[in-house]
Design an enzyme around this catalytic site. Structure first.
Site, PDB file in Angstrom:
ATOM      1  N   ILE A 155       0.980  -1.329   0.047  1.00 34.05           N
ATOM      2  CA  ILE A 155      -0.018   0.099  -0.041  1.00 34.05           C
ATOM      3  C   ILE A 155       0.905   1.135  -0.011  1.00 34.05           C
ATOM      4  O   ILE A 155       0.569   2.150  -0.804  1.00 34.05           O
ATOM      5  CB  ILE A 155      -1.145  -0.091   1.133  1.00 34.05           C
ATOM      6  CG1 ILE A 155      -1.853  -1.190   1.250  1.00 34.05           C
ATOM      7  CG2 ILE A 155      -1.639   1.384   1.267  1.00 34.05           C
ATOM      8  CD1 ILE A 155      -2.712  -1.406   2.628  1.00 34.05           C
ATOM      9  N   ALA A 234      -4.939   2.891   8.050  1.00 28.49           N
ATOM     10  CA  ALA A 234      -4.505   1.538   8.687  1.00 28.49           C
ATOM     11  C   ALA A 234      -4.913   1.114   9.734  1.00 28.49           C
ATOM     12  O   ALA A 234      -5.748   0.246   9.731  1.00 28.49           O
ATOM     13  CB  ALA A 234      -2.735   1.957   8.749  1.00 28.49           C
ATOM     14  N   ARG A 235      -4.409   1.616  10.836  1.00 28.49           N
ATOM     15  CA  ARG A 235      -5.141   1.092  12.352  1.00 28.49           C
ATOM     16  C   ARG A 235      -5.907   2.436  13.243  1.00 28.49           C
ATOM     17  O   ARG A 235      -4.623   3.559  13.345  1.00 28.49           O
ATOM     18  CB  ARG A 235      -4.201   0.275  12.897  1.00 28.49           C
ATOM     19  CG  ARG A 235      -3.785  -0.926  12.327  1.00 28.49           C
ATOM     20  CD  ARG A 235      -4.846  -1.869  12.229  1.00 28.49           C
ATOM     21  NE  ARG A 235      -4.415  -3.288  11.699  1.00 28.49           N
ATOM     22  CZ  ARG A 235      -4.227  -3.395  10.379  1.00 28.49           C
ATOM     23  NH1 ARG A 235      -4.778  -2.679   9.519  1.00 28.49           N
ATOM     24  NH2 ARG A 235      -3.799  -4.646   9.857  1.00 28.49           N
ATOM     25  N   ASP A 259      -9.988   6.322   7.621  1.00 25.40           N
ATOM     26  CA  ASP A 259     -10.908   5.274   7.331  1.00 25.40           C
ATOM     27  C   ASP A 259     -11.103   4.388   8.521  1.00 25.40           C
ATOM     28  O   ASP A 259     -11.892   3.546   8.268  1.00 25.40           O
ATOM     29  CB  ASP A 259     -10.112   4.495   6.018  1.00 25.40           C
ATOM     30  CG  ASP A 259     -11.325   3.620   5.550  1.00 25.40           C
ATOM     31  OD1 ASP A 259     -12.416   4.030   5.266  1.00 25.40           O
ATOM     32  OD2 ASP A 259     -10.832   2.491   5.326  1.00 25.40           O
ATOM     33  N   GLU A 264     -15.907   0.991  16.006  1.00 25.65           N
ATOM     34  CA  GLU A 264     -16.731   1.166  14.677  1.00 25.65           C
ATOM     35  C   GLU A 264     -18.012   0.878  14.745  1.00 25.65           C
ATOM     36  O   GLU A 264     -18.338  -0.470  14.929  1.00 25.65           O
ATOM     37  CB  GLU A 264     -15.691   0.556  13.441  1.00 25.65           C
ATOM     38  CG  GLU A 264     -14.552   1.192  13.198  1.00 25.65           C
ATOM     39  CD  GLU A 264     -13.759   0.444  12.123  1.00 25.65           C
ATOM     40  OE1 GLU A 264     -14.375  -0.625  11.652  1.00 25.65           O
ATOM     41  OE2 GLU A 264     -12.650   0.960  11.505  1.00 25.65           O
ATOM     42  N   HIS A 282     -14.188   2.680   7.018  1.00 18.54           N
ATOM     43  CA  HIS A 282     -13.628   1.377   6.726  1.00 18.54           C
ATOM     44  C   HIS A 282     -13.899   0.974   5.368  1.00 18.54           C
ATOM     45  O   HIS A 282     -14.029  -0.354   5.344  1.00 18.54           O
ATOM     46  CB  HIS A 282     -13.729   0.574   7.933  1.00 18.54           C
ATOM     47  CG  HIS A 282     -12.470  -0.374   8.280  1.00 18.54           C
ATOM     48  ND1 HIS A 282     -12.130  -0.581   9.383  1.00 18.54           N
ATOM     49  CD2 HIS A 282     -11.532  -0.822   7.307  1.00 18.54           C
ATOM     50  CE1 HIS A 282     -10.997  -1.243   9.220  1.00 18.54           C
ATOM     51  NE2 HIS A 282     -10.881  -1.502   7.925  1.00 18.54           N
ATOM     52  N   GLY A 284     -11.474   1.144   2.744  1.00 16.48           N
ATOM     53  CA  GLY A 284     -10.355   1.148   1.994  1.00 16.48           C
ATOM     54  C   GLY A 284     -10.208   0.055   1.098  1.00 16.48           C
ATOM     55  O   GLY A 284      -9.943   0.071  -0.046  1.00 16.48           O
TER      56      GLY A 284
END
Length: 312
Positions: A155, A234-235, A259, A264, A282, A284
């Site tokens: 990525i 990413a996180r 994202d 969530e 989220h 991606g």
């Protein structure tokens, strides 16, 4: 008939044809409530009796692994495994398989989209026009800026190639220093802190830290150039939300695009509601191409693991 648990949100809401390979092999598919991350209670109810698990990013606790009385393999429809209790799985002899590189293009393209959305203030402009206004907000260009990457897997390298073509300089940190193929100026940083100090735009493409501490804390944010932009596809655990909010309020950060959240969906009134935050849900890896590729590889990995023994 042996059972396989399928928990990724992209697969439980709209099961793709690639899952048919499992049913053709004689497995019964078990799904959680469609379209959302299953919690521990739901997983505890679903996992007993399952021999295989096609897993997403949902947190998996040691209690869930203990309840998985027949589980032989977990196949991720992506590369991250920091949601899994790896030591417990290894102790139980449960294989963990990953679909390497399947969503890299989708996540990289979203990263670029978020970058442009922040720099050109696209969400605020769109909202103003829809409210009957005509906002003309001055933006900024990628060209001529320094883009810093923390994490240079598939990525990060794809992002680097794109922003380089757009005219940005690139500085990157990755302990493994993988080979790069980009056209513009490039430099390796000695450590992650140098990326924050040197770049106008920092984008995160790495796993969570081993000790669980945020990579992006008040100290690193304080080293960033005033008005810089931070991108996180990413996180959620990589950032200290309170520190990011403070940096946004002070103008140290000109914008934050993300994202990923914890939990969530994010709680109402949290960081996602900040006017200088651009948020996506989220998504991606949620492209037709990424979902098909990741599912196909994850299913193939799982079948190879499970069908080494006869299917009941």
């Amino acid at each position: 008939m042996e059972r396989v648990l399928v928990t990724p949100r992209s697969l439980s809401e709209n099961p793709p044809p690639e899952l048919g390979l499992l049913t053709e092999a004689g497995f019964e598919l078990v799904f959680p409530a469609p379209g959302r991350l299953p919690g521990e209670a739901e997983l505890l109810d679903l996992v007993p009796g399952c021999v295989g698990w096609l897993a997403g990013v949902e947190p998996v606790s040691p209690r869930v692994v203990a309840a998985a009385d027949r589980l032989r393999a977990i196949s991720r429809n992506g590369t991250g495994v920091d949601n899994l209790p790896l030591q417990e799985l290894e102790r139980r002899g449960i294989r963990v398989l990953r679909a390497e590189g399947t969503n890299s293009v989708g996540v990289a393209e979203l990263t670029i989209g978020l970058m442009l959305a922040v720099l050109r203030q696209i969400p605020a402009t769109d909202a103003g026009i829809k409210a009957g206004q005509w906002p003309r907000l001055r933006g900024a260009e990628v060209a001529g800026r320094t883009v810093g990457l923390v994490g240079c897997g598939a990525i990060g390298r794809h992002v680097a190639r794109v922003v380089s073509i757009m005219g940005a300089d690139v500085i990157a940190y990755d302990p493994f220093r993988p080979p790069f193929d980009i056209t513009g100026p490039f430099a390796w940083a000695a450590d992650a802190g140098d990326v924050f100090a040197c770049a106008n735009i920092v984008t995160l493409h790495c796993p969570a830290t081993p000790d669980g501490r945020p990579l992006v804390d008040a100290e690193r944010l304080g080293r960033m150039r005033r008005g810089s932009v931070l991108i996180n596809t990413a996180r959620a655990a990589l950032i200290d939300e309170d520190a990011v909010r403070t940096a946004l309020d002070s103008g140290r950060l000109g914008g934050y695009a993300t994202d990923v959240f914890d939990p969530e969906p994010p709680l109402p009134g949290g960081l996602a509601a900040h006017p200088r935050v651009v948020a996506t849900s989220h998504i991606g890896g949620l492209t037709s191409e990424s979902v098909a590729k990741a599912t196909r590889i994850a299913v193939t990995n799982l079948l190879q693991a499970l069908c080494a023994e006869p299917v009941a």
